[in-house]
Design a protein around this motif. Structure first.
Motif, PDB file in Angstrom:
ATOM      1  N   HIS A 134       0.869  -1.163   0.000  1.00 57.53           N
ATOM      2  CA  HIS A 134       0.000   0.000   0.000  1.00 57.53           C
ATOM      3  C   HIS A 134       0.907   1.213   0.000  1.00 57.53           C
ATOM      4  CE1 HIS A 134      -3.647   2.104   0.686  1.00 57.53           C
ATOM      5  NE2 HIS A 134      -3.145   2.731   1.716  1.00 57.53           N
ATOM      6  N   PRO A 135       0.938   1.995  -1.069  1.00 58.26           N
ATOM      7  CA  PRO A 135       1.873   3.106  -1.101  1.00 58.26           C
ATOM      8  C   PRO A 135       1.488   4.164  -0.064  1.00 58.26           C
ATOM      9  CG  PRO A 135       0.528   3.066  -3.077  1.00 58.26           C
ATOM     10  CD  PRO A 135       0.071   1.942  -2.238  1.00 58.26           C
ATOM     11  N   HIS A 136       2.477   4.869   0.415  1.00 56.58           N
ATOM     12  CA  HIS A 136       2.201   5.899   1.406  1.00 56.58           C
ATOM     13  C   HIS A 136       1.658   7.144   0.727  1.00 56.58           C
ATOM     14  CE1 HIS A 136       3.376   3.937   5.016  1.00 56.58           C
ATOM     15  NE2 HIS A 136       4.249   3.297   4.266  1.00 56.58           N
ATOM     16  N   HIS A 137       0.745   7.763   1.389  1.00 59.08           N
ATOM     17  CA  HIS A 137       0.042   8.885   0.776  1.00 59.08           C
ATOM     18  C   HIS A 137       0.125  10.084   1.688  1.00 59.08           C
ATOM     19  CE1 HIS A 137      -1.569   6.100  -2.092  1.00 59.08           C
ATOM     20  NE2 HIS A 137      -2.078   5.356  -1.138  1.00 59.08           N
ATOM     21  N   GLY A 138       0.946  11.021   1.354  1.00 56.69           N
ATOM     22  CA  GLY A 138       1.014  12.246   2.136  1.00 56.69           C
ATOM     23  C   GLY A 138       1.643  12.016   3.497  1.00 56.69           C
ATOM     24  N   ILE A 139       1.472  12.958   4.374  1.00 59.01           N
ATOM     25  CA  ILE A 139       2.060  12.865   5.709  1.00 59.01           C
ATOM     26  C   ILE A 139       1.126  12.078   6.618  1.00 59.01           C
ATOM     27  CG2 ILE A 139       2.793  14.195   7.737  1.00 59.01           C
ATOM     28  CD1 ILE A 139       3.828  16.332   5.830  1.00 59.01           C
ATOM     29  N   ASN A 140       1.625  10.953   7.094  1.00 60.71           N
ATOM     30  CA  ASN A 140       0.830  10.023   7.882  1.00 60.71           C
ATOM     31  C   ASN A 140       1.790   9.346   8.856  1.00 60.71           C
ATOM     32  OD1 ASN A 140      -0.603   7.844   8.840  1.00 60.71           O
ATOM     33  ND2 ASN A 140      -1.186   7.037   6.850  1.00 60.71           N
ATOM     34  N   ASP A 141       1.729   9.716  10.119  1.00 59.36           N
ATOM     35  CA  ASP A 141       2.706   9.163  11.054  1.00 59.36           C
ATOM     36  C   ASP A 141       2.135   9.040  12.461  1.00 59.36           C
ATOM     37  OD1 ASP A 141       5.321   8.163  11.307  1.00 59.36           O
ATOM     38  OD2 ASP A 141       6.037   9.784   9.982  1.00 59.36           O
ATOM     39  N   ILE A 142       2.961   8.515  13.346  1.00 57.21           N
ATOM     40  CA  ILE A 142       2.549   8.380  14.742  1.00 57.21           C
ATOM     41  C   ILE A 142       2.773   9.732  15.428  1.00 57.21           C
ATOM     42  CG2 ILE A 142       3.001   7.177  16.929  1.00 57.21           C
ATOM     43  CD1 ILE A 142       4.117   4.862  15.227  1.00 57.21           C
ATOM     44  N   GLY A 143       1.840  10.114  16.227  1.00 51.94           N
ATOM     45  CA  GLY A 143       2.019  11.394  16.899  1.00 51.94           C
ATOM     46  C   GLY A 143       0.800  11.820  17.680  1.00 51.94           C
ATOM     47  N   LEU A 144       0.746  13.094  17.903  1.00 53.11           N
ATOM     48  CA  LEU A 144      -0.319  13.685  18.716  1.00 53.11           C
ATOM     49  C   LEU A 144      -0.727  15.014  18.079  1.00 53.11           C
ATOM     50  CD1 LEU A 144      -0.063  14.128  22.551  1.00 53.11           C
ATOM     51  CD2 LEU A 144      -0.326  16.150  21.131  1.00 53.11           C
ATOM     52  N   GLY A 145      -1.985  15.289  18.090  1.00 53.94           N
ATOM     53  CA  GLY A 145      -2.453  16.553  17.531  1.00 53.94           C
ATOM     54  C   GLY A 145      -3.444  17.228  18.468  1.00 53.94           C
ATOM     55  N   ILE A 146      -3.420  18.514  18.463  1.00 56.11           N
ATOM     56  CA  ILE A 146      -4.395  19.275  19.258  1.00 56.11           C
ATOM     57  C   ILE A 146      -4.954  20.383  18.374  1.00 56.11           C
ATOM     58  CG2 ILE A 146      -4.654  20.944  21.158  1.00 56.11           C
ATOM     59  CD1 ILE A 146      -2.749  19.258  22.793  1.00 56.11           C
ATOM     60  N   SER A 147      -6.263  20.524  18.356  1.00 53.80           N
ATOM     61  CA  SER A 147      -6.849  21.653  17.634  1.00 53.80           C
ATOM     62  C   SER A 147      -7.988  22.207  18.468  1.00 53.80           C
ATOM     63  CB  SER A 147      -7.324  21.231  16.249  1.00 53.80           C
ATOM     64  OG  SER A 147      -8.448  20.409  16.359  1.00 53.80           O
ATOM     65  N   VAL A 162       2.454  16.949  16.553  1.00 50.71           N
ATOM     66  CA  VAL A 162       3.832  16.502  16.801  1.00 50.71           C
ATOM     67  C   VAL A 162       3.918  15.115  16.207  1.00 50.71           C
ATOM     68  CG1 VAL A 162       5.605  16.093  18.534  1.00 50.71           C
ATOM     69  CG2 VAL A 162       3.715  17.640  19.037  1.00 50.71           C
ATOM     70  N   LEU A 163       4.851  14.911  15.307  1.00 44.92           N
ATOM     71  CA  LEU A 163       4.921  13.625  14.608  1.00 44.92           C
ATOM     72  C   LEU A 163       6.295  13.000  14.762  1.00 44.92           C
ATOM     73  CD1 LEU A 163       3.179  14.891  11.373  1.00 44.92           C
ATOM     74  CD2 LEU A 163       2.167  13.310  13.016  1.00 44.92           C
ATOM     75  N   LYS A 164       6.295  11.695  14.688  1.00 45.48           N
ATOM     76  CA  LYS A 164       7.540  10.940  14.821  1.00 45.48           C
ATOM     77  C   LYS A 164       8.483  11.284  13.681  1.00 45.48           C
ATOM     78  CE  LYS A 164       7.849   6.364  14.021  1.00 45.48           C
ATOM     79  NZ  LYS A 164       9.132   6.045  13.419  1.00 45.48           N
ATOM     80  N   GLY A 165       9.728  11.535  14.006  1.00 42.46           N
ATOM     81  CA  GLY A 165      10.730  11.837  12.993  1.00 42.46           C
ATOM     82  C   GLY A 165      11.423  10.588  12.523  1.00 42.46           C
ATOM     83  N   HIS A 166      12.520  10.806  11.804  1.00 41.59           N
ATOM     84  CA  HIS A 166      13.215   9.710  11.167  1.00 41.59           C
ATOM     85  C   HIS A 166      13.790   8.727  12.177  1.00 41.59           C
ATOM     86  CE1 HIS A 166      14.567   7.618   7.877  1.00 41.59           C
ATOM     87  NE2 HIS A 166      15.699   8.240   7.589  1.00 41.59           N
ATOM     88  N   GLU A 167      14.395   9.243  13.221  1.00 43.70           N
ATOM     89  CA  GLU A 167      15.075   8.361  14.178  1.00 43.70           C
ATOM     90  C   GLU A 167      14.288   8.248  15.478  1.00 43.70           C
ATOM     91  OE1 GLU A 167      18.348  10.678  13.621  1.00 43.70           O
ATOM     92  OE2 GLU A 167      19.313   9.363  12.169  1.00 43.70           O
ATOM     93  N   ASP A 168      12.977   8.059  15.328  1.00 42.76           N
ATOM     94  CA  ASP A 168      12.108   7.855  16.474  1.00 42.76           C
ATOM     95  C   ASP A 168      12.067   9.021  17.457  1.00 42.76           C
ATOM     96  OD1 ASP A 168      11.262   5.553  15.429  1.00 42.76           O
ATOM     97  OD2 ASP A 168      12.339   4.228  16.800  1.00 42.76           O
ATOM     98  N   ASN A 169      12.563  10.160  17.033  1.00 43.74           N
ATOM     99  CA  ASN A 169      12.396  11.340  17.873  1.00 43.74           C
ATOM    100  C   ASN A 169      11.130  12.055  17.428  1.00 43.74           C
ATOM    101  OD1 ASN A 169      14.813  11.045  19.286  1.00 43.74           O
ATOM    102  ND2 ASN A 169      15.932  11.995  17.585  1.00 43.74           N
TER     103      ASN A 169
END
Lengths: 310, 291
Positions: A134-147, A162-169
């Motif tokens: 399943h190809p990746h589509h746009g920005i989709n990652d582990i994280g937290l959002g507040i609105s 706040v989304l997970k970066g390349h090296e799990d930061n």
């Protein structure tokens, strides 16, 4: 005004989670050749209240090679703001938050190749392999959002993720605003200026614009959707955008054109024609003029009645 | 649950215009009502606008039709609003269908999408039966009196006035539109069943082969035969349906069609619930008297 609401009144989660699914196929071929890429999956959708405070959303595309976790997150239900935690599609544009089967075109705009925080794994997919991944589509990652939706007459929802970066930061940040106003009973304007930041460095910034024209009483027969986005990259230098125009010209039928604009590249055009016998099924053919690519798609959904989103 | 709220004004959000009208009639000066669906919109095809979310966020009370008519947008608006007062099951989430004594066409067997967009809890367009509206306004009066007991008398007075006016209108409509009794009609969608039930006319066929599905030429051909055989008086359509099919039927059968209002404000002369029903009956009668 004084309000007293008993907590016990809120304890009423929805019954059992709702299950639904979408069967989606996309075939891609260069003019005068065989199919180059195919994608087939059944996207399972699960939604249900966890308790009076959280609602769960999950989408799991089931492919020949297995199941993927596309989105799995909870959203708060009774906080004064909106909190979402898990793996989710970023809300920095309306388009980014949509699932591929609800896009108006078979692909994301070309500029989305630049709208990301880091290079994904340098794993070159062979063309046949596409049916398994399943190809990746746009920005989709582990994280937290507040609105938070401001209590004004104009719709204004600022938010950050706040989304997970390349090296799990967790060092990728997106700040966005959703703004919307009804210009008339049939015109709705939507803007979402946003900025993506990594380690205090601007990655990209820009805005999406949406103008929807649907005349009350003519919903079944006519409608125009204009979507555009313009973004500029600071880390990797780029500048560009897209302009989509989709026109519903009679019951079930729509035509559309996308123009991809990227600085130092010639514009490219994508044409589409689709037919939806009902809101649960759709057939589409599209043609990319520059790449001479033809796309065939079909889309069938089952389960609870979906939302007609903005 | 006997929560008492002290309100200066009760901020209500209603999905459909007729709901807004009834809430305003009973709540009077104590309520402010926001209606989110445009009067001319197809109630089955409402598109979300972010501005609707704000109205849901600010509301003290939510009133809606229920029976899944608003399924395409209501759950999203409630969730997105994050307003605990109107969450499903909360006291101020008011599904009006719960007060309706008469629900037609409750499916007996299993409902699947093969049947088109069938509403699994019965025909949701119950608002066109005035007796259902009396029952709803009675419950609204009780609801407002419970959450705002200091104005209970005021709500009772509003209800009594409205009930009397609607009952008197019903009596005069029955007299004036006696001619509709046992007449046969074809309608676009299953929208006027409750009106037919109350005024004794019959809807013997539909332009849609299945709810939400547009007609094919083959289906129209069969419908033409049915219209001729059953001696149909008139074809009933609504403001938001394509005129092509009713025009074609008129050409093929010689039977006239009329475009009826479906909600308060959908055409001129339908400013409130009573004038809506009055207008529908008048347009129907006018439609076949022309012939």
């Amino acid at each position: 005004m004084i309000k007293l609401i008993l907590l016990s009144q809120l304890v009423n989660p929805y019954f059992n989670p709702e299950f639904g699914g979408i069967l989606y196929f996309k075939g891609e071929k260069i003019t005068d050749s065989t199919f180059k890429k195919q994608e087939l999956y059944f996207e399972m959708v699960i939604k249900g209240a966890v308790d009076p405070y959280f609602i769960f959303y999950g989408t799991f595309p089931i492919m020949l090679a297995g199941v993927e976790l596309e989105e799995a997150y909870v959203n708060s239900l009774s906080l004064p703001f909106n909190l979402y935690i898990g793996k989710f599609k970023s809300k920095f544009t309306r388009l980014n938050s949509l699932h591929p089967h609800s896009w108006d075109f078979p692909e994301l705009p070309k500029l989305y190749n630049f709208l990301k925080f880091y290079e994904e794994n340098e794993h070159e997919e062979s063309e046949e392999e596409h049916i398994h991944h399943h190809p990746h589509h746009g920005i989709n990652d582990i994280g937290l959002g507040i609105s938070w939706i401001a209590p004004f007459d104009i719709f204004w929802e600022p938010g950050f993720e706040v989304l997970k970066g390349h090296e799990d930061n967790y060092d990728n940040f997106i700040f966005y605003h959703h703004l919307s106003v009804d210009l008339a009973s049939s015109f709705t304007l939507w803007l979402s200026p946003s900025i993506a930041v990594n380690k205090r460095e601007i990655v990209f910034y820009g805005s999406e614009f949406v103008l929807k024209m649907i005349e009350p009483g003519k919903e079944r027969l006519k409608g125009v959707l204009f979507t555009a986005g313009f973004f500029k990259g600071e880390k990797e230098k780029f500048q560009g955008g897209w302009i989509d125009l989709v026109y519903k010209f009679t019951y079930g039928w729509r035509i559309g054109i996308r123009t991809d604009l990227i600085k130092n590249n010639n514009p490219s055009y994508l044409f589409m024609l689709d037919y939806s016998p009902t809101e649960y099924s759709r057939f589409r053919i599209s043609y990319n003029l520059k790449e001479e690519k033809i796309f065939f798609e079909f889309n069938f959904s089952v389960g609870p009645h979906g939302i007609h989103p903005f | 649950m006997n929560t008492i709220i002290l309100f200066s004004v009760i901020k209500c959000v209603a999905t459909l215009p007729w709901i807004g009208d009834i809430v305003k009639t009973i709540g009077g000066k104590n309520v402010k009502v926001d209606v989110i669906v445009h009067p001319q919109s197809d109630p089955h095809k409402v598109y979300l606008k972010p501005s609707m979310i704000i109205k849901f966020k600010k509301a003290d009370v939510l009133f809606y039709n229920g029976l899944d008519l608003e399924i395409g947008y209501l759950p999203y608006l409630i969730e997105k609003s994050g307003n605990p007062r109107i969450m499903p099951g909360a006291e101020y989430n008011v599904d009006l269908s719960k007060f309706v004594p008469l629900i037609l066409e409750k499916p007996k067997g299993k409902v699947t999408r093969e049947m088109g967009d069938v509403h699994p809890y019965g025909n949701p367009h119950y608002h066109l039966d005035p007796l259902n509206i009396i029952a709803i306004s009675d419950s609204l009066k009780n609801f407002f009196s419970r959450i705002d007991p200091s104005s209970a008398e005021y709500y009772q007075k509003n209800f009594n006035n409205f009930k009397k006016e609607l009952k008197d209108s019903l009596k005069s409509w029955r007299e004036k539109y006696r001619i509709l009794k046992n007449k046969k009609f074809v309608s676009y969608h299953k929208l006027y069943e409750y009106l037919a039930y109350r005024f004794g006319f019959k809807i013997i066929g539909y332009i849609e082969p299945k709810p939400g599905i547009p007609p094919s030429p083959g289906y129209i051909k069969k419908l033409v035969e049915k219209i001729k055989k059953e001696k149909v008086s008139l074809i009933l359509s609504s403001v938001y349906y394509d005129k092509k099919a009713p025009k074609k039927l008129r050409r093929l059968t010689g039977i006239n069609y009329v475009i009826l209002p479906h909600d308060v404000g959908s055409i001129e002369g339908t400013e409130n619930y009573i004038s809506l029903i009055s207008k529908i009956l008048k347009v129907i009668k006018g439609g076949f008297e022309l012939d």
